[in-house]
Scaffold this motif. Structure first.
Motif, PDB file in Angstrom:
ATOM      1  N   TYR A   3     -43.577 -24.888  35.401  1.00 16.10           N
ATOM      2  CA  TYR A   3     -45.006 -24.654  35.218  1.00 16.10           C
ATOM      3  C   TYR A   3     -45.790 -25.941  35.442  1.00 16.10           C
ATOM      4  CZ  TYR A   3     -49.438 -23.560  32.952  1.00 16.10           C
ATOM      5  OH  TYR A   3     -50.768 -23.404  32.683  1.00 16.10           O
ATOM      6  N   GLN A   4     -45.273 -27.054  34.926  1.00 15.94           N
ATOM      7  CA  GLN A   4     -45.949 -28.333  35.083  1.00 15.94           C
ATOM      8  C   GLN A   4     -45.996 -28.744  36.550  1.00 15.94           C
ATOM      9  OE1 GLN A   4     -43.704 -30.808  32.405  1.00 15.94           O
ATOM     10  NE2 GLN A   4     -45.075 -30.404  30.671  1.00 15.94           N
ATOM     11  N   GLN A  25     -46.186 -26.699  39.106  1.00 16.99           N
ATOM     12  CA  GLN A  25     -47.210 -25.878  39.741  1.00 16.99           C
ATOM     13  C   GLN A  25     -48.611 -26.396  39.421  1.00 16.99           C
ATOM     14  OE1 GLN A  25     -46.586 -21.913  38.364  1.00 16.99           O
ATOM     15  NE2 GLN A  25     -44.952 -21.471  39.825  1.00 16.99           N
ATOM     16  N   MET A  26     -48.803 -26.818  38.184  1.00 15.41           N
ATOM     17  CA  MET A  26     -50.119 -27.302  37.775  1.00 15.41           C
ATOM     18  C   MET A  26     -50.462 -28.621  38.464  1.00 15.41           C
ATOM     19  SD  MET A  26     -51.356 -24.945  36.020  1.00 15.41           S
ATOM     20  CE  MET A  26     -52.846 -25.754  35.500  1.00 15.41           C
ATOM     21  N   GLN A  27     -49.481 -29.445  38.734  1.00 16.93           N
ATOM     22  CA  GLN A  27     -49.721 -30.714  39.404  1.00 16.93           C
ATOM     23  C   GLN A  27     -50.023 -30.487  40.887  1.00 16.93           C
ATOM     24  OE1 GLN A  27     -46.242 -32.988  38.574  1.00 16.93           O
ATOM     25  NE2 GLN A  27     -46.900 -33.547  36.496  1.00 16.93           N
ATOM     26  N   ALA A  48     -51.376 -27.730  42.232  1.00 16.01           N
ATOM     27  CA  ALA A  48     -52.568 -26.906  42.426  1.00 16.01           C
ATOM     28  C   ALA A  48     -53.839 -27.724  42.653  1.00 16.01           C
ATOM     29  CB  ALA A  48     -52.729 -25.948  41.268  1.00 16.01           C
ATOM     30  N   PRO A  49     -54.152 -28.746  41.851  1.00 18.49           N
ATOM     31  CA  PRO A  49     -55.385 -29.497  42.099  1.00 18.49           C
ATOM     32  C   PRO A  49     -55.395 -30.201  43.455  1.00 18.49           C
ATOM     33  CG  PRO A  49     -54.619 -29.915  39.874  1.00 18.49           C
ATOM     34  CD  PRO A  49     -53.551 -29.140  40.581  1.00 18.49           C
TER      35      PRO A  49
END
Length: 90
Positions: A15-16, A18-20, A22-23
């Protein structure tokens, strides 16, 4: 009975990641402008409607003049018949 204790760390790590990512992928969003296109059929219908509005406005002006001069005679039976036909379709 065997219970497997799995840690949620693998889920959290994915999950981390993916979050990194995405921006960085977002960047500046592309905005499209709205467009309006009127079909030739709609333009033709509008032209016909304008002609009908002119004739209708002439009739309205004639009725207003009759009412102001006192020449307009209201036929109550005719009005009642039209209202009945409108609501009951007979």
């Amino acid at each position: 009975m065997n219970i497997d204790k799995t840690t949620g760390s693998s889920f959290i790590q994915s999950y981390q990641k993916q979050m990194q990512a995405a921006p960085a992928a977002k960047g500046k969003p592309v905005q499209k402008e709205d467009q309006l296109e009127i079909s030739s059929q709609a333009k033709e219908m509008y032209g016909k409607n304008t002609k009908a509005d002119a004739a209708r406005q002439e009739k309205i002006n004639l009725l207003k003049a009759q009412i102001e001069s006192g020449e307009y005679v209201n036929n109550a039976e005719k009005v009642a018949d039209k209202v009945f036909q409108f609501w009951f379709g007979k």
